[in-house]
Write an enzyme that holds these catalytic residues in place. Structure first.
Site, PDB file in Angstrom:
ATOM      1  CB  SER A 106      -0.920   0.007   1.229  1.00 28.04           C
ATOM      2  OG  SER A 106      -1.807  -1.083   1.199  1.00 28.04           O
ATOM      3  CG  ASP A 125      -5.943  -6.063   2.269  1.00 24.99           C
ATOM      4  OD1 ASP A 125      -7.003  -6.400   1.701  1.00 24.99           O
ATOM      5  OD2 ASP A 125      -5.154  -5.238   1.771  1.00 24.99           O
ATOM      6  NE  ARG A 146      -8.772 -10.769  -0.975  1.00 29.66           N
ATOM      7  CZ  ARG A 146      -7.911  -9.769  -0.861  1.00 29.66           C
ATOM      8  NH1 ARG A 146      -8.082  -8.853   0.085  1.00 29.66           N
ATOM      9  NH2 ARG A 146      -6.876  -9.672  -1.687  1.00 29.66           N
ATOM     10  CE  LYS A 198      -3.317  -8.510  -7.141  1.00 25.97           C
ATOM     11  NZ  LYS A 198      -3.359  -7.236  -6.457  1.00 25.97           N
TER      12      LYS A 198
END
EC number: 2.5.1.19
Length: 420
Positions: A27, A297, A328, A400
């Site tokens: 982030s 997250d 998710r 990722k």
């Protein structure tokens, strides 16, 4: 490079101990890359994350005239002219949500046309609210499906001085608008509206990074920010470790009764997901209800941990998890029920994990579909520390945000069986 099709975790049968540093924050890295690219002069970003998501951002900035050197595995040296140039081709950003949202807004500062696009997953992720907010400023922007690709015809000039946006939507929209605002031609205010204000911590990350690069941004109310058209100046910037990545290591520690040194205390993180530490430390007595709205997250980590809790756990405030790299909520429910039918269920946008400490030590062969989502893969790997037979499909998707994840667990004593 051939991707590994599946990876089976072998339960270590012992506490995991040792030193395991999480990578730099995704982030913060992507915020710093964009701000350094918008600045005039040379910035040095240290402690940065090198992963799929940050490479997409860096490559897009290069396509827009920014010089970016990478002298080592954790440093970007970014030289900008103070203004991004129109790219010669569409910007391809894979499934990188931060890069896509941030660059869509930043494209309004370009004197020319920018097309922001991604892979088949990103083309299903909504961006309509950001597009509509930009239109209120007189920006020519279109997204025919409400998802990428997005076409922005920028001028660097705005026709309004205030934006009101639903605070219950992705905080990335708000962060994108804030970072864009300092490069505009007039001061303006950004106000969140609605009953549910989500992920304010990520907005705080954005404004802190903006200030580090010379912007003047002031919080004038709990839900309003005023941004001056200062532009950005080059800066040396240190990226802190990723709190979302740290949650996997904290959870691995409590699940195995180990002692993992992350090299940084839990209270040193400024990222909102660090709030999960206090929850994880309570295991196996997690609270009956966990509000994930301000640490989204971290929810996958907590949900898998909840499977081994002494009592059931309901996760609330997590509706936005449905539009992440995958749905998710659905992925977590599906994966937990692959381990043991009835272990989890969806109730509206809540997730209820029934919990079963008796799962520990059992052999329960289960192939977990990661849905190409790094957080699903990394979270369900935790189940494999205590249950024999957990196999993660498409384990390479962790690249990722945490490319060294599997190596990091291996260094702590975890072994695997892989199949290409």
């Amino acid at each position: 490079m051939t991707r590994t099709a599946k990876l089976t975790i072998i339960p270590p049968g012992k506490p995991l101990s040792g030193r395991a540093m999480p990578p730099g924050s995704k982030s913060i890295t992507n915020r710093a890359l964009l701000l350094a690219g918008l600045a005039k002069g040379t910035s040095r970003l240290t402690g940065a994350l090198k992963s799929d998501d940050t490479r997409y951002m860096a490559d897009a900035l290069r396509a827009m005239g920014v010089s970016i050197d990478e002298p080592d595995d954790t440093t970007f040296v970014v030289t900008g002219s103070g203004r991004l140039q129109p790219p010669k081709a569409p910007l391809f950003l894979g499934n990188a949500g931060t890069a896509t949202r941030f660059l869509t807004a930043a494209a309004a500062l370009v004197d020319g046309t920018v097309v922001v696009d991604g892979d088949e997953h990103m083309r299903k992720r909504p961006i309509g609210p950001l597009v509509e907010a930009m239109r209120t400023l007189g920006i020519d922007v279109t997204a025919e499906t409400g998802c990428p690709p997005v076409t922005v015809k920028g001028t660097g000039r705005f026709q309004a001085d205030r934006i009101r946006i639903d605070g219950g939507l992705s905080s990335q929209y708000v962060s994108a608008l804030l970072m864009m605002a300092a490069g505009g031609d007039r001061p303006f205010d950004i106000e969140l509206v609605g009953e549910d204000i989500g992920a304010l911590g990520y907005i705080d990350l954005t404004t802190a990074a903006m200030k580090a690069f010379g912007a003047k941004v002031e919080k004038t109310s709990p839900v309003t920010w005023r941004v001056e058209p200062t532009g950005y100046r080059a800066a040396d910037f240190i990226v802190e470790p990723d709190a979302s990545a740290a949650t996997y290591l904290w959870a691995a520690e409590v699940l195995t009764g180990g002692a993992i040194d992350l090299g940084v205390p839990s209270d040193a993180f400024s990222q909102p997901d660090a709030r999960a530490y206090d929850m994880i430390a309570r295991f196996p007595q997690l609270p009956a209800e966990i509000d994930g709205s301000q640490m989204q997250d971290a929810v996958p980590t907590l949900a898998v941990l909840a499977a081994f809790n002494e009592t059931p756990v309901r996760f609330v405030g997590i509706a936005n998890l449905r539009v992440k790299e995958c749905d998710r909520i659905r992925a977590l429910s599906s994966g937990l029920n692959r381990i043991r039918p009835g272990l989890a269920r969806e109730e509206g946008d809540d997730l209820i994990v029934k919990s079963d400490p008796a799962l520990v030590g059992k052999r329960l062969p289960a192939e977990i579909d990661s849905f190409a989502d790094h957080r699903i893969a990394m979270s369900f790997a935790l189940a494999g520390l205590k249950i024999d037979g957990i196999t993660i499909l498409d384990p390479d998707c962790v690249g990722k945000t945490f490319p060294a994840y599997w190596r990091t667990l291996a260094a702590l004593g975890v072994t695997y069986q892989d199949k290409d």
